[in-house]
Scaffold this motif. Structure first.
Motif, PDB file in Angstrom:
ATOM      1  N   TYR A 269     -63.155 -84.895-123.494  1.00 54.00           N
ATOM      2  CA  TYR A 269     -63.034 -84.251-122.190  1.00 54.00           C
ATOM      3  C   TYR A 269     -63.167 -85.282-121.076  1.00 54.00           C
ATOM      4  CZ  TYR A 269     -64.042 -81.391-118.127  1.00 54.00           C
ATOM      5  OH  TYR A 269     -64.009 -80.840-116.883  1.00 54.00           O
TER       6      TYR A 269
ATOM      7  N   LEU B 236     -58.339 -90.484-112.725  1.00 53.99           N
ATOM      8  CA  LEU B 236     -59.214 -90.807-111.605  1.00 53.99           C
ATOM      9  C   LEU B 236     -59.797 -92.199-111.713  1.00 53.99           C
ATOM     10  CD1 LEU B 236     -61.302 -87.637-110.826  1.00 53.99           C
ATOM     11  CD2 LEU B 236     -59.549 -88.719-109.459  1.00 53.99           C
TER      12      LEU B 236
ATOM     13  N   GLN C 163     -67.848 -78.160-114.641  1.00 48.25           N
ATOM     14  CA  GLN C 163     -66.939 -77.539-113.686  1.00 48.25           C
ATOM     15  C   GLN C 163     -66.170 -76.351-114.273  1.00 48.25           C
ATOM     16  OE1 GLN C 163     -66.638 -78.770-110.497  1.00 48.25           O
ATOM     17  NE2 GLN C 163     -65.223 -77.162-109.924  1.00 48.25           N
ATOM     18  N   THR C 164     -65.733 -76.463-115.511  1.00 50.06           N
ATOM     19  CA  THR C 164     -64.847 -75.433-116.051  1.00 50.06           C
ATOM     20  C   THR C 164     -65.511 -74.614-117.134  1.00 50.06           C
ATOM     21  OG1 THR C 164     -64.077 -76.994-117.671  1.00 50.06           O
ATOM     22  CG2 THR C 164     -62.773 -76.775-115.693  1.00 50.06           C
TER      23      THR C 164
ATOM     24  N   ALA D 218     -61.235 -74.135-113.008  1.00 53.06           N
ATOM     25  CA  ALA D 218     -61.490 -75.563-112.831  1.00 53.06           C
ATOM     26  C   ALA D 218     -61.545 -75.971-111.362  1.00 53.06           C
ATOM     27  CB  ALA D 218     -60.436 -76.366-113.569  1.00 53.06           C
TER      28      ALA D 218
ATOM     29  N   MET E 199     -68.437 -91.299-112.350  1.00 54.01           N
ATOM     30  CA  MET E 199     -68.421 -90.082-113.141  1.00 54.01           C
ATOM     31  C   MET E 199     -68.539 -90.383-114.631  1.00 54.01           C
ATOM     32  SD  MET E 199     -65.740 -88.257-110.728  1.00 54.01           S
ATOM     33  CE  MET E 199     -65.296 -86.640-111.208  1.00 54.01           C
TER      34      MET E 199
ATOM     35  N   PHE F  60     -68.830 -82.501-112.553  1.00 55.22           N
ATOM     36  CA  PHE F  60     -67.529 -82.260-113.186  1.00 55.22           C
ATOM     37  C   PHE F  60     -67.670 -81.892-114.659  1.00 55.22           C
ATOM     38  CE2 PHE F  60     -67.944 -86.372-114.994  1.00 55.22           C
ATOM     39  CZ  PHE F  60     -67.010 -86.481-116.004  1.00 55.22           C
TER      40      PHE F  60
ATOM     41  N   ALA G   5     -60.276 -86.081-118.470  1.00 60.31           N
ATOM     42  CA  ALA G   5     -60.512 -85.734-117.075  1.00 60.31           C
ATOM     43  C   ALA G   5     -60.478 -86.966-116.186  1.00 60.31           C
ATOM     44  CB  ALA G   5     -61.857 -85.016-116.950  1.00 60.31           C
TER      45      ALA G   5
ATOM     46  N   ASN H 282     -57.205 -81.876-114.355  1.00 60.71           N
ATOM     47  CA  ASN H 282     -56.461 -82.779-115.241  1.00 60.71           C
ATOM     48  C   ASN H 282     -56.583 -82.357-116.689  1.00 60.71           C
ATOM     49  OD1 ASN H 282     -55.288 -84.669-113.613  1.00 60.71           O
ATOM     50  ND2 ASN H 282     -57.077 -85.991-113.550  1.00 60.71           N
ATOM     51  N   ASN H 283     -57.814 -82.024-117.042  1.00 65.57           N
ATOM     52  CA  ASN H 283     -58.060 -81.662-118.423  1.00 65.57           C
ATOM     53  C   ASN H 283     -57.352 -80.371-118.804  1.00 65.57           C
ATOM     54  OD1 ASN H 283     -59.665 -82.324-120.846  1.00 65.57           O
ATOM     55  ND2 ASN H 283     -60.462 -80.288-120.455  1.00 65.57           N
ATOM     56  N   VAL H 284     -57.387 -79.399-117.895  1.00 67.06           N
ATOM     57  CA  VAL H 284     -56.706 -78.134-118.170  1.00 67.06           C
ATOM     58  C   VAL H 284     -55.197 -78.363-118.292  1.00 67.06           C
ATOM     59  CG1 VAL H 284     -56.222 -75.831-117.284  1.00 67.06           C
ATOM     60  CG2 VAL H 284     -58.492 -76.813-116.995  1.00 67.06           C
TER      61      VAL H 284
ATOM     62  N   LYS I 159     -62.632 -84.641-105.977  1.00 66.08           N
ATOM     63  CA  LYS I 159     -62.340 -85.365-107.219  1.00 66.08           C
ATOM     64  C   LYS I 159     -62.962 -84.716-108.450  1.00 66.08           C
ATOM     65  CE  LYS I 159     -65.778 -88.963-106.636  1.00 66.08           C
ATOM     66  NZ  LYS I 159     -66.081 -90.369-106.516  1.00 66.08           N
ATOM     67  N   THR I 160     -64.072 -84.009-108.284  1.00 68.56           N
ATOM     68  CA  THR I 160     -64.610 -83.281-109.445  1.00 68.56           C
ATOM     69  C   THR I 160     -63.606 -82.243-109.922  1.00 68.56           C
ATOM     70  OG1 THR I 160     -66.077 -82.522-107.704  1.00 68.56           O
ATOM     71  CG2 THR I 160     -67.064 -83.016-109.812  1.00 68.56           C
ATOM     72  N   GLN I 161     -63.035 -81.497-108.949  1.00 66.84           N
ATOM     73  CA  GLN I 161     -62.071 -80.473-109.316  1.00 66.84           C
ATOM     74  C   GLN I 161     -60.837 -81.099-109.951  1.00 66.84           C
ATOM     75  OE1 GLN I 161     -63.742 -80.552-106.493  1.00 66.84           O
ATOM     76  NE2 GLN I 161     -64.569 -78.522-106.074  1.00 66.84           N
ATOM     77  N   ILE I 162     -60.409 -82.231-109.409  1.00 65.74           N
ATOM     78  CA  ILE I 162     -59.211 -82.860-109.961  1.00 65.74           C
ATOM     79  C   ILE I 162     -59.445 -83.300-111.395  1.00 65.74           C
ATOM     80  CG2 ILE I 162     -57.761 -84.923-109.788  1.00 65.74           C
ATOM     81  CD1 ILE I 162     -57.378 -84.411-106.964  1.00 65.74           C
ATOM     82  N   SER I 163     -60.638 -83.829-111.657  1.00 60.37           N
ATOM     83  CA  SER I 163     -60.885 -84.257-113.032  1.00 60.37           C
ATOM     84  C   SER I 163     -60.873 -83.056-113.977  1.00 60.37           C
ATOM     85  CB  SER I 163     -62.207 -85.015-113.129  1.00 60.37           C
ATOM     86  OG  SER I 163     -63.270 -84.172-112.754  1.00 60.37           O
ATOM     87  N   ALA I 164     -61.431 -81.947-113.537  1.00 53.82           N
ATOM     88  CA  ALA I 164     -61.437 -80.760-114.386  1.00 53.82           C
ATOM     89  C   ALA I 164     -60.016 -80.213-114.559  1.00 53.82           C
ATOM     90  CB  ALA I 164     -62.344 -79.695-113.794  1.00 53.82           C
TER      91      ALA I 164
END
Lengths: 513, 309
Positions: free
Chosen positions: B263, B271, B69-70, A492, B276, B66, B267, A461-463, A454-459
C-alpha cells in the motif's frame, strides 16, 4: 586506429581550449588534476547530466562522454558527467541522488513536475535564463508561442525547460497492414474509434489466432484508451495523474473523471470489445506489450499517441512487420502535456549557471544533441545527408555500440536531431507546426499545487491502481465495478482533491484576467 | 607492580578475541540499525529540500494520516497481520517437521543433499519466482489452465483476477520458499540434543513417534519460542516481493494481496514523499516492538525460563 588517434588529439586540444575559455567563466568545482602549464587555472565547471534511455544501455559510456565533453568544454567551459539510465530506473536513480545529496544537476521530470517543485528539489531558473539561456528561450517561443514557459512556472518562478519536440500526440490506431488487407478491410474506412469494432470483427473472422486489439499498457496513467478519451472529449487532467479532478471542455468545473459519461462510455466500449473476444483474457495483468504481440505476429493493433505522420515507418523497422497508422482522435494540449517532459536543475546544484549553459547548448548545438542520441560518427552511425543518418554497414539497432536515439523525444530540439534514413524530414516540420496549431485547453498553464491534499492523493493513487487497470482492459463488468470504484475514491478523499483544485483553478482564472 | 598491571589487562586479553568476533556484527547493527534511528524525526516533518531536513517544518502526526485514510486501511492491516500469523504458525510447524524428518530418517550424506535441495528455493529471487508462478497460472498458456484444467474438461480459472485463491497460493509459495531454510536452526538444535537420552528411551521401549513427542519436541521448545518472538517484531512488515511481484501487481487481487508495504509503495510511488514513507516505517516498527514486548511478557508469566529477556 587513425580515427582514434585523431580523436585523442582533438580531445586534448579541446580540453586545453576549454580550460582556457573557462578561465574567465564560472566558478569551478574543486577537483585537482595538474594543468600542463603548471599555472593554477579554474577548471571547467562540472555537472552531472542524467538521461533516460529507451534503448539498450551500453556498458562503456566513456567514448560518448568524452565526445560530449569535447564539445561542451570547448563551447561553454562545462564538463559533463553523463549518466544513462533505463526508463524504469530513471526516476528512482534521480530521486535517490537528490535525497542523498549526491551530485545531480540536470535531469528530466518524466511526469513529476509539480512534485519536484513542491518539495523544493529544483532550482528556479528565471534569473539565469535571460543571460545564459537566451537562445533556448527564443527557440521555444518561436516553436510553441510565447506562453510556453507558463507551463513550468509556479509562484512566479520558472522551474523547468520543456523539450522542443512534437508534443501534440494525436491518438493513432496502429495496425499490421498486411493483416488488415487479409481481412479485406480498406484502411480508408478507419476514421474514428467507432469504425474499429467492424475492423476487429473482420480480423477475428479471417485470422482467428490473432488477437485483434491490445492495450498499449495498463499502467493507469498511460493507456491508449485513456489518452483517446482525453483527446476526443477535451479532458484536462489539470496536472496530476490521478484523474479525480479534471475539467471537460471549457466548463470550468472540476469533476471526478471516473464519474463522467465520457469515462463510462469509453470503458463500456472496451468491455464490449473484451466480451466479443477482441482482447486477450489476461490483458489486465499481462506483461507482454501490444508492440511485442504485434512483432511476434500474434497481435493486430493497439492505440498509441504519436506525433507526426511517419511513425508507421519507424515502428515497421522496429517490429519487422508492415505497420501503418491512422489518426483517430485529435490531441488536446493541457499543461502536463508540456511539462511532463521538462528538464530541470537540482536545487542542491552548485553549478546552476553551468547547468543552464549546458541546457542552452542542448537546444542549439547540432553536434552535442546528436552525439548524445546517436553516439560517435563512423562507429555508431554514418551520415546520409544533412538530416539523415543510418547505422554503419553490417550493424543494426541491436548490434551498434551506442544508441539512445529512441530517447530523441525527450531531449533538446527535435529540429536539430538527425533522423534515421527513410524518415521524411518534412515530418519534423509538421510536428513543430502542430505544436502551435493543436487545440489548447483554456486552462493551459495552470499547475495544481498538491501540497494541501497529498494524503488524499496518496490514498487515491492506491484506489486507482486497484480498479483502473481492470476497467480499461475491459476485463470486469463496468456496471458493477465503476460504482465501487467511485465510492472507494470518495472514501479516499477524492472530494477534498476536487475542492482544492477548484479553488486553485478559480484563483488562477481570476488572475488571468 | 606486575600483578597490578596484569589484573586489568587480563579480562581484556580474555575477551578480546570474543570482542573481535562480535565486532563485525556490532558494526553492522550500529550502521544499519542504530545510526538511521536519527532519521526517525523525518516522519514528523514536511521535508523541504531547500530548507534541508533539519530546517523543514514540524507537522506533528500529519504524515501518518494517509495510512488510515481509506477503507483499505483495515484490509491491509488485516492482511498483513493474518498472513504473518499464518506464516509464523505454519512455517514453524513445517520447518520443525522437516528438521525432524531430516535428523531421523537419513544418513548424514543424504540429509546434506536434501538440505541443499530444501534451501535452494530460498535463494531464488522473488522476481524469478513470480515468473515461475506466472508460468503456472497464466490465463491462456499457464500450466494449470492449459495442461490440467483444460484436458480434464474443468472450467478454466483466471487466477490473476480471482482474489479468493490467493490466500492459499501465497501461503503455499511462502512455505515453499522459506520452510527449508527455516528448518536449519531446528535441525541444528536437534543435532545438539544428547544422544544418550534417546538411547535410554529406546531401552525403555519408546518408539520413534514417542521419542519425538517426549524428547525432541520439548527440547526444541526454547528455540521455537525465541524464533517466534523474533518474528513477532516483524509482524507488521511483509515481504514486498511476495505480495507485490508474485500477484503481478494485479488490482483485482488487492482485497487479499494488499499489505501495508505494498500500500505504501503504491500510494507513494507518484508522490515520492520521504516524510510519509518514514511515517509508515516507524508505525510498523513501533507496533512490532510493542508486540515483542507483549509476547515476551506473556511468555515470562507462563514460563520465566523461556522468555527472551
Amino acid at each position: 586506429m587513425m580515427n582514434k588517434k585523431g580523436l585523442g588529439s582533438l580531445l586534448l586540444s579541446t580540453m586545453i581550449c576549454g580550460s582556457l575559455l573557462s578561465a574567465c567563466g564560472g566558478n569551478s568545482n574543486t577537483s585537482s588534476t595538474d594543468s600542463a602549464s603548471g599555472e593554477a587555472k579554474p577548471k571547467p565547471a562540472e555537472i552531472v547530466f542524467a538521461l533516460p534511455s529507451f534503448n539498450r544501455i551500453p556498458d562503456d559510456l566513456s567514448k560518448v562522454t568524452d565526445a560530449i565533453n569535447a564539445i561542451t568544454t570547448e563551447k561553454i567551459g562545462v564538463k559533463v558527467d553523463f549518466r544513462l539510465f533505463g526508463p524504469a530506473d530513471y526516476a528512482q536513480k534521480v530521486n535517490l541522488a537528490l535525497q542523498s545529496g549526491e551530485k545531480m544537476d540536470v535531469f528530466t521530470t518524466l511526469g513529476q513536475f509539480s512534485n519536484y517543485v513542491s518539495k523544493s528539489q529544483v532550482a528556479p531558473l528565471e534569473e539565469l535564463l535571460p543571460e545564459h539561456g537566451k537562445e533556448l528561450t527564443a527557440i521555444l517561443e518561436k516553436d510553441f508561442g510565447a506562453d510556453i514557459l507558463k507551463t513550468t512556472t509556479m509562484d512566479g518562478h520558472v522551474y523547468g525547460i520543456p523539450v522542443n519536440k512534437g508534443m501534440a500526440l494525436p491518438t493513432n490506431f496502429i495496425y499490421n497492414a498486411d493483416m488488415l488487407s487479409q481481412a479485406g478491410v480498406a484502411a480508408d474506412g478507419i476514421q474514428s474509434v467507432e469504425d474499429l469494432s467492424n475492423v476487429f470483427a473482420a480480423v477475428k473472422e479471417k485470422l482467428p489466432d490473432v488477437v485483434p486489439f491490445g492495450p498499449i499498457s495498463v499502467n493507469p496513467t498511460e493507456t491508449g484508451i485513456v489518452n483517446w478519451m482525453k483527446g476526443a472529449s477535451k479532458v484536462d487532467y489539470l496536472t496530476d495523474t490521478t484523474g479525480v479532478g479534471v475539467v471537460i471542455g471549457d466548463s470550468g468545473k472540476v469533476v471526478n473523471f471516473y464519474e463522467t459519461d465520457v469515462f463510462q462510455k469509453g470503458i463500456q466500449m472496451m468491455r464490449d470489445w473484451y466480451d466479443a473476444g477482441y482482447l486477450q483474457k489476461d490483458t489486465a495483468t499481462t506483461t507482454i506489450t501490444a508492440m511485442e504481440m504485434i512483432s511476434s505476429g500474434r497481435g493486430f493493433s493497439f492505440l498509441g499517441g504519436y506525433s507526426g505522420m511517419e511513425v508507421g515507418k519507424q515502428l515497421s523497422a522496429q517490429v519487422g512487420k508492415n505497420i501503418e497508422t491512422k489518426r483517430i482522435a485529435p490531441f488536446y494540449f493541457d499543461t502536463s502535456a508540456v511539462n511532463s517532459v521538462t528538464w530541470m536543475v537540482s536545487s542542491t546544484s552548485k553549478q546552476t549557471e553551468a547547468a543552464v549553459k549546458f541546457l542552452n547548448l542542448l537546444y542549439t548545438d547540432k553536434d552535442l544533441i546528436n552525439t548524445i542520441l546517436f553516439g560517435i560518427e563512423g562507429e555508431d552511425y554514418v551520415k546520409v545527408d544533412d538530416h539523415h543518418v543510418k547505422f554503419p554497414d553490417g550493424l543494426d539497432a541491436n548490434t551498434v555500440p551506442y544508441t539512445a536515439m529512441l530517447s530523441s523525444g525527450i531531449v533538446g530540439s527535435e529540429s536539430l536531431q538527425y533522423q534515421l534514413e527513410g524518415i521524411n524530414w518534412s515530418d519534423v516540420e509538421l510536428k513543430l507546426k502542430e505544436n502551435k496549431d493543436t487545440a489548447r485547453s483554456p486552462y493551459f498553464g495552470f499547475i495544481f499545487d498538491q501540497g494541501e491534499v497529498k494524503t488524499q492523493i496518496s490514498a487515491v493513487n492506491n484506489v486507482v491502481s486497484q480498479y483502473l487497470p481492470a476497467l480499461v482492459s475491459g476485463s470486469v463488468d463496468p456496471g458493477e465495478i465503476i460504482p465501487k470504484f467511485v465510492s472507494a475514491l470518495k472514501d479516499a478523499g477524492a472530494q477534498a482533491i476536487i475542492d482544492s483544485k477548484q479553488k486553485q483553478l478559480d484563483e488562477w482564472l481570476a488572475a488571468q484576467k | 607492580m606486575t600483578a597490578r598491571r596484569k589484573s586489568p589487562a587480563k579480562p581484556l586479553k580474555k575477551t578480546l578475541p570474543l570482542l573481535l568476533l562480535a565486532a563485525p556484527g556490532l558494526l553492522y547493527f550500529l550502521i544499519n540499525s542504530y545510526f538511521p534511528m536519527f532519521g526517525v524525526f523525518i516522519a514528523f516533518k514536511d521535508v523541504n529540500y531547500a530548507k534541508g531536513i533539519f530546517g523543514s517544518d514540524w507537522i506533528g502526526l500529519k504524515n501518518f494520516t494517509f495510512l488510515f485514510q481509506t477503507s483499505d486501511a483495515w484490509i491491509m492491516t488485516r492482511n498483513t497481520l493474518l498472513y504473518n500469523l499464518v506464516f509464523i504458525a505454519l512455517g514453524t510447524v513445517v520447518s520443525i517437521l522437516i528438521a525432524i524428518l531430516m535428523s531421523e530418517l537419513l544418513t548424514k550424506l543424504y540429509s546434506k543433499l536434501f538440505m541443499t535441495g530444501l534451501i535452494l528455493p530460498n535463494l531464488i529471487s522473488m522476481i524469478v519466482l513470480s515468473l515461475l508462478v506466472f508460468a503456472f497460472l497464466n490465463a491462456d498458456s499457464g500450466f494449470v489452465n492449459h495442461s490440467i484444467l483444460r484436458p480434464l474438461g474443468l472450467p478454466e480459472i483466471n487466477w490473476y483476477s480471482e482474489p479468493k485463491y490467493w490466500p492459499y497460493l501465497l501461503v503455499l509459495i511462502q512455505l515453499w520458499k522459506t520452510a527449508g531454510y527455516g528448518s536449519i536452526v531446528y535441525f541444528a538444535s536437534i543435532a545438539g540434543i544428547d544422544k544418550s537420552i534417546y538411547e535410554s528411551a529406546k531401552i525403555d521401549g519408546a518408539g520413534k513417534l514417542k521419542q519425538i513427542r517426549m524428547i525432541t519436541l520439548p527440547l526444541l521448545k526454547p528455540t521455537v519460542i525465541v524464533l517466534v518472538l523474533m518474528s513477532m517484531g516483524r509482524i507488521f512488515n511483509s515481504d514486498f516481493g511476495l505480495f507485490y511481484q508474485v500477484p503481478m501487481n494485479s488490482g483485482a487481487l488487492f482485497s487479499t494481496t494488499q499489505t501495508i508495504d505494498t500500500y505504501v509503495y503504491r500510494a507513494l510511488m507518484q508522490l515520492n514523499d520521504i516524510g510519509m514513507s518514514a511515517a509508515a516505517g516507524l508505525y510498523q516498527s513501533v507496533v512490532g516492538f510493542a508486540l515483542v514486548l507483549t509476547v515476551n511478557a506473556i511468555v515470562k508469566k507462563v514460563n520465566p525460563e523461556n522468555a527472551l529477556f
